[in-house]
Design a protein around this motif. Structure first.
Motif, short mmCIF file in Angstrom:
data_model
loop_
_atom_site.label_atom_id
_atom_site.label_comp_id
_atom_site.label_asym_id
_atom_site.label_seq_id
_atom_site.Cartn_x
_atom_site.Cartn_y
_atom_site.Cartn_z
N SER A 1 -8.49 0.83 4.37
CA SER A 1 -8.64 -0.34 4.61
C SER A 1 -10.51 -0.62 5.23
N TRP B 1 -6.69 -14.09 -0.69
CA TRP B 1 -5.53 -15.30 -1.03
C TRP B 1 -5.20 -16.63 -1.25
N ARG C 1 -10.25 -9.56 -6.22
CA ARG C 1 -8.88 -7.92 -6.05
C ARG C 1 -8.32 -8.13 -7.83
N LYS D 1 0.90 -1.13 0.03
CA LYS D 1 -0.12 -0.29 0.17
C LYS D 1 0.91 1.17 0.29
N ARG E 1 -7.71 -0.18 -10.90
CA ARG E 1 -8.17 -0.90 -9.92
C ARG E 1 -8.47 -0.60 -8.53
N ASP E 2 -8.49 0.42 -8.07
CA ASP E 2 -8.95 0.79 -6.98
C ASP E 2 -10.44 0.75 -7.33
N LEU F 1 -12.37 -2.67 -7.94
CA LEU F 1 -12.72 -3.04 -6.31
C LEU F 1 -13.63 -2.55 -5.64
N TYR G 1 -1.60 -0.87 -9.36
CA TYR G 1 -2.06 -0.24 -7.74
C TYR G 1 -2.54 0.69 -8.34
N PHE H 1 -16.44 -9.43 -2.85
CA PHE H 1 -14.39 -9.05 -2.76
C PHE H 1 -13.85 -9.54 -3.49
#
Ligand SMILES: *Cc1c(COP(=O)(O)O)cnc(C)c1O
Length: 421
Positions: free
Chosen positions: A24, A50, A388, A16, A373-374, A377, A369, A386
């Motif tokens: 977050s 993940w 990613r 980040k 992308r944001d 998301l 990033y 969710f």
């Protein structure tokens, strides 16, 4: 103050740039495939945090075993001591790992599993009186963030400050079904000029690179080359292990087996941090000697934590159950259908699938990033899912326990996103 606000006071998050990134999301609860945030919003965990909690979050079978273990033996050091959970886990793992695997070495995360694998390979030759210092790895591979693991990772966009301190590495392209002759030719050249200790690879699918799948037959040719030339092969199955590709391990797709296998992520069913580096008897034997210094002096304090071992044993019980195996088939088949539905969409450049892993590339350029992308998301989160994005790749890797209804919801938000990007 909300958790999200309190977080900002003292916390520094991984991956980040705090000056640019959004806040977050504070999660207060996780059950099966659902994450709940502090405002009570629910999200389907479509990448299984993940790819760790593959049997669902807070799985009762796993948590009850862990709870029992916690009251019996919480932790004891693994140097000078052993215990039932470690012994039992080694027995259960050897049953499902490729046949040539014989010894189980404990670490505490994926990067250190790789680190131990690299050190095993280096010392294996060192113990024989050979100094080998080069590793071979795939372009765009990802193997972790400690120094050895970072060295062999090809996704070096963010490795700039450390590049002068990394170990020697030669890179080869991944096999695509038609390039293995050229790859073998370049391997012949590399191995003629360098003392190569090992080849490290993510078998069949490169996760962080964007769930990129390569050719099993081509990979088998490459592995056979290394076998024939007495160079160790280290399979990084940190992502692919424990059923993700439709078999217990991605290495099961190739005839030639790795000498060393790195495991973590789904190993403990997402409950506790632990990792394992397994190896053949030949490698283990290479460390046996009357000379103490030929032993493997690599250790982490929480090696073989009994509670983590019990979570892993319970995870293997689930993995090998008919129910979970059927779920893996069900999800794989659903992914194939979904791929057919969207492969011709104008915004879709490519789709791919192996086992429960599905990925699609968007027809746009996108920073890993960056802004888009944001936005994506956020788009998914606002719709209760969710996901990613990895560069311009969207991927799904849900827990095996996801319901058809939840899976359809994941597909639907992806389709909706395609219509808006
Ligand atoms: C996540 C990952 C790692 C690193 O594991 P950590 O536990 O994050 O250190 C290494 N290799 C692969 C293939 C991974 O997916």
């Amino acid at each position: 103050m909300t958790l999200q606000e309190r977080d900002k006071k003292h916390l520094w998050h991984p991956l980040k740039q705090h000056q640019l990134s959004p806040d977050s999301v504070a999660i207060v609860k996780a059950k099966d495939c659902i994450l709940t945030d502090e405002a009570g919003n629910e999200y389907i965990d479509a990448i299984a945090s993940w790819y760790t909690c593959m049997y669902g979050h807070c799985n009762d079978h796993i948590t009850s075993k862990v709870y029992q273990q916690m009251q019996q033996l919480d932790h004891v050091m693994f140097s000078d001591f052993t215990h039932e959970p470690a012994v039992k886990l080694s027995e259960e793992l050897i049953k499902i790992l490729p046949d040539n695997q014989d010894k189980i070495y404990f670490n505490d995360n994926g990067s250190t599993a790789v680190e131990a694998g690299i050190k095993m390979a280096l010392q294996y030759y060192f113990n024989k009186g050979e100094k080998r210092s080069t590793f071979i790895a795939f372009e765009d591979g990802f193997h972790g963030d400690t120094f050895g693991a970072m060295s062999v990772s090809g996704l070096s966009v963010y490795n700039g400050p450390f590049e002068d301190f990394l170990i020697k590495i030669k890179r080869i392209p991944t096999p695509n079904g038609s390039n293995h002759k050229e790859i073998l030719a370049s391997l012949a050249e590399i191995t003629e000029n360098q003392q190569v200790a090992g080849f490290i690879y993510e078998p069949l699918i490169q996760g962080a690179a964007g769930m990129r799948i390569h050719n099993a037959e081509g990979l088998n040719h490459i592995l056979s080359f290394f076998k024939a030339n007495d160079i160790l092969c280290i399979a990084d199955e940190v992502m692919t292990g424990f059923g993700k590709t439709g078999k217990y391990f991605a290495s099961d797709y190739m005839e030639t087996k790795p000498d060393i296998i790195c495991l973590s992520k789904a190993l403990t069913a997402g409950l506790l941090p632990m990792a394992i580096t397994s190896c053949t008897k030949d490698i283990y034997d290479g460390f046996l000697s009357d000379d103490i210094s030929k032993g493997f002096f690599h250790c982490h304090t929480y090696s073989a934590n009994p509670v983590a071992c019990v979570a892993a044993i319970a995870g293997i019980e689930l993995l090998t159950s008919t129910e979970i195996q059927e779920n893996i088939k069900r999800i794989s088949e659903a992914h194939v259908q979904f791929g057919k539905t969207i492969e011709n969409h104008a915004k879709v450049k490519a789709t791919r699938q192996i086992g429960v892993i599905f990925a699609l590339d968007l027809n746009t350029t996108m920073q890993r990033y960056g802004d888009l992308r944001d936005k994506l998301l956020k788009f998914f989160m606002e719709r209760g899912v969710f996901l990613r994005p990895l560069g311009n790749t969207l991927y799904i890797q849900t827990p095996y326990t996801i319901s058809n209804q939840q899976l359809n919801k994941v597909y639907n938000v992806i389709e909706a996103a395609l219509d808006t990007v």
